[in-house]
Motif scaffolding. Structure first.
Motif, PDB file in Angstrom:
ATOM      1  N   ASN A 168      -6.634  -9.295  82.894  1.00 19.32           N
ATOM      2  CA  ASN A 168      -6.239  -7.915  83.166  1.00 19.32           C
ATOM      3  C   ASN A 168      -4.984  -7.615  82.350  1.00 19.32           C
ATOM      4  O   ASN A 168      -4.035  -8.387  82.358  1.00 19.32           O
ATOM      5  N   LEU A 169      -5.007  -6.510  81.625  1.00 21.07           N
ATOM      6  CA  LEU A 169      -3.861  -6.096  80.814  1.00 21.07           C
ATOM      7  C   LEU A 169      -3.283  -4.824  81.430  1.00 21.07           C
ATOM      8  O   LEU A 169      -3.991  -3.828  81.554  1.00 21.07           O
ATOM      9  N   THR A 170      -2.019  -4.851  81.830  1.00 13.76           N
ATOM     10  CA  THR A 170      -1.415  -3.649  82.408  1.00 13.76           C
ATOM     11  C   THR A 170      -0.317  -3.151  81.480  1.00 13.76           C
ATOM     12  O   THR A 170       0.710  -3.806  81.287  1.00 13.76           O
ATOM     13  N   PHE A 171      -0.609  -1.993  80.908  1.00 13.53           N
ATOM     14  CA  PHE A 171       0.348  -1.347  80.003  1.00 13.53           C
ATOM     15  C   PHE A 171       1.302  -0.493  80.821  1.00 13.53           C
ATOM     16  O   PHE A 171       0.899   0.219  81.732  1.00 13.53           O
ATOM     17  N   ARG A 172       2.593  -0.565  80.482  1.00 11.37           N
ATOM     18  CA  ARG A 172       3.598   0.190  81.211  1.00 11.37           C
ATOM     19  C   ARG A 172       4.759   0.524  80.284  1.00 11.37           C
ATOM     20  O   ARG A 172       4.878  -0.058  79.199  1.00 11.37           O
ATOM     21  N   ARG A 173       5.581   1.449  80.710  1.00 14.08           N
ATOM     22  CA  ARG A 173       6.779   1.819  79.937  1.00 14.08           C
ATOM     23  C   ARG A 173       7.998   1.313  80.686  1.00 14.08           C
ATOM     24  O   ARG A 173       8.195   1.644  81.851  1.00 14.08           O
ATOM     25  N   ILE A 174       8.791   0.478  80.045  1.00 16.02           N
ATOM     26  CA  ILE A 174      10.012  -0.044  80.654  1.00 16.02           C
ATOM     27  C   ILE A 174      11.214   0.732  80.096  1.00 16.02           C
ATOM     28  O   ILE A 174      11.370   0.857  78.885  1.00 16.02           O
ATOM     29  N   TYR A 175      12.004   1.263  80.999  1.00 15.72           N
ATOM     30  CA  TYR A 175      13.176   2.067  80.599  1.00 15.72           C
ATOM     31  C   TYR A 175      14.448   1.229  80.605  1.00 15.72           C
ATOM     32  O   TYR A 175      14.541   0.242  81.292  1.00 15.72           O
ATOM     33  N   GLY A 190     -14.257  -4.310  80.337  1.00 19.46           N
ATOM     34  CA  GLY A 190     -14.194  -3.163  79.431  1.00 19.46           C
ATOM     35  C   GLY A 190     -13.698  -1.886  80.086  1.00 19.46           C
ATOM     36  O   GLY A 190     -13.603  -0.852  79.435  1.00 19.46           O
ATOM     37  N   SER A 191     -13.364  -1.959  81.382  1.00 24.22           N
ATOM     38  CA  SER A 191     -12.945  -0.749  82.097  1.00 24.22           C
ATOM     39  C   SER A 191     -11.459  -0.475  81.922  1.00 24.22           C
ATOM     40  O   SER A 191     -10.664  -1.368  81.618  1.00 24.22           O
ATOM     41  N   LEU A 192     -11.108   0.794  82.131  1.00 23.90           N
ATOM     42  CA  LEU A 192      -9.713   1.249  82.081  1.00 23.90           C
ATOM     43  C   LEU A 192      -9.409   2.013  83.364  1.00 23.90           C
ATOM     44  O   LEU A 192     -10.120   2.956  83.725  1.00 23.90           O
ATOM     45  N   LEU A 193      -8.356   1.594  84.070  1.00 25.53           N
ATOM     46  CA  LEU A 193      -7.874   2.291  85.257  1.00 25.53           C
ATOM     47  C   LEU A 193      -6.459   2.775  84.981  1.00 25.53           C
ATOM     48  O   LEU A 193      -5.603   1.988  84.556  1.00 25.53           O
ATOM     49  N   ILE A 194      -6.212   4.063  85.205  1.00 27.68           N
ATOM     50  CA  ILE A 194      -4.879   4.632  85.006  1.00 27.68           C
ATOM     51  C   ILE A 194      -4.353   5.118  86.355  1.00 27.68           C
ATOM     52  O   ILE A 194      -4.999   5.912  87.035  1.00 27.68           O
ATOM     53  N   MET A 195      -3.181   4.599  86.745  1.00 23.88           N
ATOM     54  CA  MET A 195      -2.492   5.064  87.949  1.00 23.88           C
ATOM     55  C   MET A 195      -1.256   5.820  87.513  1.00 23.88           C
ATOM     56  O   MET A 195      -0.462   5.309  86.714  1.00 23.88           O
ATOM     57  N   LYS A 196      -1.074   7.040  88.032  1.00 25.37           N
ATOM     58  CA  LYS A 196       0.087   7.814  87.616  1.00 25.37           C
ATOM     59  C   LYS A 196       0.562   8.724  88.744  1.00 25.37           C
ATOM     60  O   LYS A 196       0.110   8.589  89.888  1.00 25.37           O
ATOM     61  N   PRO A 226       5.858   5.974  87.549  1.00 24.35           N
ATOM     62  CA  PRO A 226       5.331   5.225  86.412  1.00 24.35           C
ATOM     63  C   PRO A 226       3.838   5.466  86.174  1.00 24.35           C
ATOM     64  O   PRO A 226       3.074   5.682  87.111  1.00 24.35           O
ATOM     65  N   VAL A 227       3.471   5.437  84.897  1.00 25.08           N
ATOM     66  CA  VAL A 227       2.060   5.439  84.503  1.00 25.08           C
ATOM     67  C   VAL A 227       1.692   3.995  84.175  1.00 25.08           C
ATOM     68  O   VAL A 227       2.317   3.366  83.321  1.00 25.08           O
ATOM     69  N   ILE A 228       0.708   3.465  84.898  1.00 22.11           N
ATOM     70  CA  ILE A 228       0.232   2.100  84.681  1.00 22.11           C
ATOM     71  C   ILE A 228      -1.218   2.186  84.224  1.00 22.11           C
ATOM     72  O   ILE A 228      -2.061   2.750  84.921  1.00 22.11           O
ATOM     73  N   ALA A 229      -1.500   1.650  83.039  1.00 20.78           N
ATOM     74  CA  ALA A 229      -2.863   1.673  82.506  1.00 20.78           C
ATOM     75  C   ALA A 229      -3.375   0.242  82.445  1.00 20.78           C
ATOM     76  O   ALA A 229      -2.764  -0.624  81.824  1.00 20.78           O
ATOM     77  N   SER A 230      -4.502  -0.007  83.119  1.00 18.82           N
ATOM     78  CA  SER A 230      -4.987  -1.361  83.323  1.00 18.82           C
ATOM     79  C   SER A 230      -6.374  -1.548  82.700  1.00 18.82           C
ATOM     80  O   SER A 230      -7.321  -0.852  83.066  1.00 18.82           O
ATOM     81  N   VAL A 231      -6.481  -2.487  81.755  1.00 14.29           N
ATOM     82  CA  VAL A 231      -7.754  -2.806  81.103  1.00 14.29           C
ATOM     83  C   VAL A 231      -8.237  -4.148  81.644  1.00 14.29           C
ATOM     84  O   VAL A 231      -7.471  -5.114  81.716  1.00 14.29           O
TER      85      VAL A 231
END
Length: 198
Positions: A191-198, A162-168, A130-135
């Motif tokens: 904290n906002l964590t964007f993710r893709r749910i399948y 204002g930071s963005l951390l991407i874990m992939k 998963p790619v997790i993008a955290s603002v």
């Protein structure tokens, strides 16, 4: 939102981490924090840990495109539709991450006693790698990482507003992360964590 600068690669074994401390400028970050703090339907769920039930030590909310629920730690969350400002942020994050996200899990840490324990974002509905993008918005909090097998491999990061951390990549297979409690006086953080749910 800044897209001229690229995120910095954090060099850790068995991980792909990108960090951009100034993804949003301070004014944008403060405006978005105030908007989300007041407009989001925050909830506090009970969480089961080692057979005992506790109130989760933070408030949460889930937004999603396709109505798909998200389950973690025995909690099943059902998403709200994306509001306009969150959709705009999602698009900006997607442009940097190169991924079309379907959901965003928000965490509100009210003070230093709110936290998130050691875990990996490895639920099966997030896919293989998963790619997790955290603002991060609001107060700076420490983000701690530790390798699952090599106990000497640890990494701490101060997540500023204002930071963005991407874990992939294979990060979630090999590393655990947490936002620990702190006794220091600290204000609210979203904290906002964007993710893709399948």
């Amino acid at each position: 939102m800044k897209d001229a600068r690229k995120p910095v690669l954090i060099d850790l074994p068995d991980a792909e981490l990108l960090y951009q401390p100034d993804f949003l400028d301070l004014q944008e970050a403060q405006s978005l924090f105030s908007h989300l703090r007041n407009e989001v339907p925050w909830q506090q769920d009970d969480i089961r840990v080692f057979g005992k039930t506790y109130a989760q030590p933070r408030l949460t909310a889930l937004f999603g495109l396709e109505g798909k629920p998200y389950t973690y730690s025995g909690i099943t969350m059902h998403p709200h539709p994306f509001p306009e400002r969150l959709s705009e942020l999602k698009t900006a994050v997607e442009n940097l991450a190169g991924v079309a996200f379907t959901s965003c899990l928000l965490n509100l840490y009210r003070d230093g006693s709110d936290s998130n324990g050691w875990h990996a974002d490895n639920e099966k509905e997030l896919g293989q790698n998963p790619v997790i993008a955290s603002v991060s918005l609001g107060e700076t909090r420490k983000f701690k990482m530790k390798h699952r097998r090599d106990k000497n491999l640890k990494h701490d990061l101060e997540l500023v507003s204002g930071s963005l951390l991407i874990m992939k990549g294979s990060t979630q297979h090999h590393w655990l992360h947490q936002v620990p409690k702190t006794k220091k006086p600290v204000g609210e953080r979203i904290n906002l964590t964007f993710r893709r749910i399948y």
